[in-house]
Design an enzyme around this catalytic site. Structure first.
Site, mmCIF file in Angstrom:
data_model
loop_
_atom_site.group_PDB
_atom_site.id
_atom_site.type_symbol
_atom_site.label_atom_id
_atom_site.label_comp_id
_atom_site.label_asym_id
_atom_site.label_seq_id
_atom_site.Cartn_x
_atom_site.Cartn_y
_atom_site.Cartn_z
ATOM 1 N N GLY A 114 3.008 -1.090 4.261
ATOM 2 C CA GLY A 114 3.081 0.333 3.949
ATOM 3 C C GLY A 114 4.508 0.751 3.646
ATOM 4 N N GLY A 115 5.180 1.319 4.638
ATOM 5 C CA GLY A 115 6.511 1.895 4.451
ATOM 6 C C GLY A 115 7.506 0.999 3.733
ATOM 7 N N GLU B 49 -5.094 -4.864 10.612
ATOM 8 C CA GLU B 49 -4.041 -3.876 10.836
ATOM 9 C C GLU B 49 -4.312 -3.158 12.153
ATOM 10 O OE1 GLU B 49 -2.117 -2.648 6.824
ATOM 11 O OE2 GLU B 49 -3.776 -1.297 7.235
ATOM 12 N N GLU C 128 -6.621 4.755 7.918
ATOM 13 C CA GLU C 128 -6.423 6.184 7.631
ATOM 14 C C GLU C 128 -7.679 6.784 6.994
ATOM 15 O OE1 GLU C 128 -2.729 5.636 5.520
ATOM 16 O OE2 GLU C 128 -1.801 5.037 7.410
ATOM 17 N N SER D 119 3.764 -2.225 10.279
ATOM 18 C CA SER D 119 5.221 -2.312 10.447
ATOM 19 C C SER D 119 5.797 -3.667 10.036
ATOM 20 C CB SER D 119 5.619 -1.955 11.882
ATOM 21 O OG SER D 119 5.274 -0.610 12.166
ATOM 22 N N ASN E 39 0.871 -1.178 0.000
ATOM 23 C CA ASN E 39 0.000 0.000 0.000
ATOM 24 C C ASN E 39 0.904 1.222 0.000
ATOM 25 O OD1 ASN E 39 -1.755 2.081 0.503
ATOM 26 N ND2 ASN E 39 -2.306 1.417 2.583
ATOM 27 N N TRP E 40 0.994 1.869 -1.150
ATOM 28 C CA TRP E 40 1.934 2.993 -1.280
ATOM 29 C C TRP E 40 1.413 4.279 -0.669
ATOM 30 C CZ3 TRP E 40 3.883 2.317 -7.055
ATOM 31 C CH2 TRP E 40 4.674 1.153 -7.099
ATOM 32 N N LYS E 41 0.141 4.273 -0.282
ATOM 33 C CA LYS E 41 -0.451 5.484 0.317
ATOM 34 C C LYS E 41 -0.208 6.678 -0.623
ATOM 35 C CE LYS E 41 -0.077 3.259 4.768
ATOM 36 N NZ LYS E 41 0.081 3.354 6.227
ATOM 37 N N HIS F 37 -9.375 1.317 4.961
ATOM 38 C CA HIS F 37 -8.089 1.457 5.653
ATOM 39 C C HIS F 37 -8.274 2.379 6.863
ATOM 40 C CE1 HIS F 37 -3.956 2.571 6.520
ATOM 41 N NE2 HIS F 37 -3.612 1.449 5.909
ATOM 42 N N GLY G 86 2.978 2.260 10.790
ATOM 43 C CA GLY G 86 3.957 3.334 10.642
ATOM 44 C C GLY G 86 4.695 3.674 11.925
HETATM 45 P P1 13P Z 1 3.310 0.344 7.654
HETATM 46 O O1 13P Z 1 3.768 -0.937 7.034
HETATM 47 O O2 13P Z 1 4.045 1.543 7.184
HETATM 48 O O3 13P Z 1 3.214 0.230 9.141
HETATM 49 O O4 13P Z 1 1.796 0.576 7.134
HETATM 50 C C1 13P Z 1 0.886 -0.450 7.233
HETATM 51 C C2 13P Z 1 -0.321 -0.077 6.462
HETATM 52 O O5 13P Z 1 -1.054 0.831 6.823
HETATM 53 C C3 13P Z 1 -0.592 -0.817 5.227
HETATM 54 O O6 13P Z 1 -1.876 -0.578 4.771
#
Ligand code: 13P
Length: 262
Positions: A236-237, A169, A99, A215, A11-13, A97, A175
């Protein structure tokens, strides 16, 4: 693990321009060829979906979106419909998600509406659930994921549920560098599967894929993937660099040794 093929999805956000996204997938598709035990997907921002999906055509790596509107078309300024995602070459779409829930007010009911909207188009929803830190500390993690799962999947058939992906999640792990322990993640994901079993039966519960997210890094992937109910990761990251994303793919494929191509 009843034949479920793990899905490692990035997920590149709100990261990567079109040139950055295309050069990432060009590199990834060379490097990731041959990891047959796991399925891989990347979810770029909307602007990069068409070129990314085009670059991935003919490979086993899928493209996904990070959100969707619930109508096929209409006067909804700024929104993107399921028809448009299909047209862009998406297979997956992340829905609900944390967010989106936190910053854009998405509710379980809205998540349910979006899931129902994308299924007729052959898109596979990745429905996100997970508790916040205060909820974990208050001991209501199970209640929260129970309610998110029940409401998010309301009105679906067992067959539809079997085909989708749920991502657990925990919000406090996103993050932050804090991962749920393997055992904690397994416990909650096993519980989500039990909730699905109660509502939709053993066949659907045995087939639905449930990912862990929060993470995830190359170093903690194998341990998480060795858990019986964890079917991949939503990353994510660590999905923003080819090296770390590839490290996760390799670790996940290794964790499923003995089931190449399964
Ligand atoms: P991180 O891997 O950066 O913690 O993010 C997880 C995430 O929100 C994937 O959708």
């Amino acid at each position: 693990m009843e034949g479920r093929r793990p899905l490692i999805a990035g997920n590149w956000k709100m990261f990567k321009t079109v040139p950055e996204a295309v050069s990432f997938v060009q590199e990834l598709k060379q490097a990731a060829a041959g990891f047959k035990g796991v399925e891989v997907a990347v979810c770029p921002p909307f602007t990069a979906l068409v070129p990314v999906a085009a670059a991935l055509r003919g490979t086993e790596i899928a493209a996904g979106a990070q959100d969707v509107h619930w109508e096929d078309r209409g006067a909804f300024t700024g929104e993107i419909s399921p028809v448009m995602l299909k047209d862009a070459g998406c297979r997956y779409v992340i829905i609900g998600h944390s967010e989106r829930r936190q910053y854009f007010g998405e509710t379980n009911e809205l998540v349910n509406r979006k899931i129902k909207a994308v299924l007729p188009h052959g898109l596979v929803p990745v429905m996100c659930v997970g508790e916040r830190l205060a909820e974990r500390e208050a001991g209501v993690t199970r209640q929260v994921v129970h309610d998110q799962t029940v409401a998010g999947l309301a009105g679906l058939t067992p067959e539809q549920v079997a085909g989708l992906v749920i991502a657990y999640e925990p919000v406090w792990a996103i993050g932050t560098g804090k991962t749920a322990s393997e055992e904690d993640a397994q416990q909650v994901i096993g519980y989500i599967r039990a909730v699905v079993r109660d509502l939709y039966g053993s066949e659907a519960a045995g087939r639905v894929r449930i990912q862990y997210g929060g993470s995830v890094k190359p170093g903690n992937t194998a341990g998480l993937m060795a858990m019986p109910d964890i079917d991949g990761a939503l990353v994510g990251g660590a999905s923003l660099e080819v090296d770390s994303f590839l490290g996760i793919i390799k670790a996940a494929a290794g964790g499923r040794a003995g089931s190449p191509g399964a």
